[in-house]
Design a protein around this motif. Sequence first.
Motif, short mmCIF file in Angstrom:
data_model
loop_
_atom_site.label_atom_id
_atom_site.label_comp_id
_atom_site.label_asym_id
_atom_site.label_seq_id
_atom_site.Cartn_x
_atom_site.Cartn_y
_atom_site.Cartn_z
N GLU A 73 36.80 22.61 71.80
CA GLU A 73 37.88 22.42 70.91
C GLU A 73 37.65 23.05 69.37
O GLU A 73 36.27 22.70 69.11
N ARG A 74 38.44 23.71 69.06
CA ARG A 74 38.62 23.97 67.42
C ARG A 74 39.50 23.46 66.74
O ARG A 74 40.78 22.85 67.34
N GLN A 75 39.25 22.92 65.52
CA GLN A 75 40.21 22.46 64.62
C GLN A 75 40.54 23.24 63.46
O GLN A 75 39.52 24.05 62.91
N GLY A 76 41.60 23.03 62.97
CA GLY A 76 42.11 23.95 61.65
C GLY A 76 43.00 23.10 60.84
O GLY A 76 42.85 21.73 61.02
N CYS A 77 43.47 23.70 59.89
CA CYS A 77 44.10 22.89 58.74
C CYS A 77 45.56 23.46 58.31
O CYS A 77 45.37 24.66 58.17
N GLN A 78 46.62 22.94 58.71
CA GLN A 78 47.99 23.15 57.89
C GLN A 78 48.37 22.23 57.06
O GLN A 78 47.84 21.04 56.95
N PHE A 79 49.44 22.70 56.31
CA PHE A 79 49.97 21.77 55.34
C PHE A 79 51.58 21.26 55.56
O PHE A 79 52.26 22.09 55.90
N LEU A 80 51.87 19.95 55.86
CA LEU A 80 52.99 19.33 56.33
C LEU A 80 53.58 18.53 55.21
O LEU A 80 53.00 17.56 54.64
N HIS A 132 32.92 22.06 59.57
CA HIS A 132 33.61 22.76 58.36
C HIS A 132 34.99 22.21 57.94
O HIS A 132 35.24 22.05 56.73
N MET A 133 35.56 22.37 58.92
CA MET A 133 37.03 22.19 58.76
C MET A 133 37.52 20.75 58.46
O MET A 133 38.43 20.33 57.49
N ALA A 134 36.68 19.81 58.85
CA ALA A 134 36.84 18.29 58.55
C ALA A 134 36.69 18.27 57.00
O ALA A 134 37.38 17.44 56.44
#
Length: 458
Positions: A222-229, A432-434
């Motif tokens: 699993e990879r995780q990223g970040c978007q804005f909501l 890193h993304m966390a």
Amino acid sequence: MRLKYALMSDTSWQQMAEWQTPDTPFMSFDFWQALADTGAIGEQAGWLPIYVLIHQVDEGTTPPNAADIKNSKAHSDGDNKALAAGDKVSVTHPIAVLPVFIKGHHRGEFVFDHAWAEAYARYGVDYYPRLVSSVPYTPITGQRFWLADGERLRADIIKTALVGVDDIAQQVGASSWHGLFVTPELADIVAAAMPTDSDVRRALAAQKQGGAAAAIDIPILERQGCQFLWQNKELLKNAQPFADFEAFLATLRAKKRKTIRAERRKVGEQGIRCQRKCGDTICEEDWHAFYHCYVMTYAVRGQQPYLTLDFFMALAASMPEHLMLAQARDAHGDIIASSLFLYDKPDSKGATLYGRYWGALADYDSLHFELCYYQGIEFAIEQGLSYFDPGTQGEHKLVRGFIPTTTHSLHRVYDGRFVPAIADFCRRDKEHMAEYRRRAFDALPFNADNMPAAAASR
């Protein structure tokens, strides 16, 4: 009851069952048909689709009544001999479909694995083709399965689908499979039911301790990223939806309110007027003007757009109830910029506005913020939509009240020699993304009474 899969290269499976309404407009059959009809997917586009169709097989016996035998939809696992009462039969019916694309590139994905391709190349190993399950050109979190009415996503469905994915990979020599922008639900089911990067680390640790070499199964990484909501609720007032744009501004710190008002004022001071159109009120002239603007977004980078005017016209014909077009006109009344949004039905759970396609004929101060964000926020408030997803990337969204939220992608690498290194990459990338999401959350512009308790999640 057992499950089995079939691989299909066409969409005839759509006629085999009644299917649930998808969780976003981007998984609707109309959206995918528009992609296919206009060449956005297919062999020439480098998005060659294969559909993994999951059947449920119910074992039983034929009914004792001869008329019932004659009319039964059950079929024998053997030849076409006539059925007799009490014969064992199996009834199959489709319950789920996972789309898989065979790809020789990374374009239109938004979760990048170029470093993995480079690692393969350094060792003289082919990384292409690779397999991808996503909505092409669309970084939108959502279900990646179509489910038949009455079904829910389960571990056995996912496991059976992945057996089908592995079959495709073996047939075409694919290096890997990538499930992009999957729901947290899907990521959680996979983490509970399939080998993961944690299992890889445990196996490697056992090897380093000098014990017997532990086998490393093909994991799901699993990879995780970040978007804005953006969320349509006043946290100070029992999480009620905003009454208007000013009610939203009231939740921000004074300096941020002043900045947003100044940006909106600058648009008007340039003689620019903005308006919104929905569905059938968007005429052919509007679509041509929109596409001219959309193409300019790519032209300034020396690129060709992924999608054609015919694609957008197909959406207008087949799913107008999901379309909103924001336009900017200059002092002469000419359209100088356009932004196209899709949105869920307002009465659906977690109804969301999706900001997708934008373009302008020239640079105008603050116009991008107005047409892509503020017009969207106003529309979401007017329609009673719960969320506004403005698209991928950009801290400029964060400072305008869009909350950092986690995205998930799943990856399956078939060459065991690369699994430990890629698993370690995914682990470090998640850490890193966390940290990035934590820092982004701390930078939110809300006043003290309206800071969310935790990052947005659906």
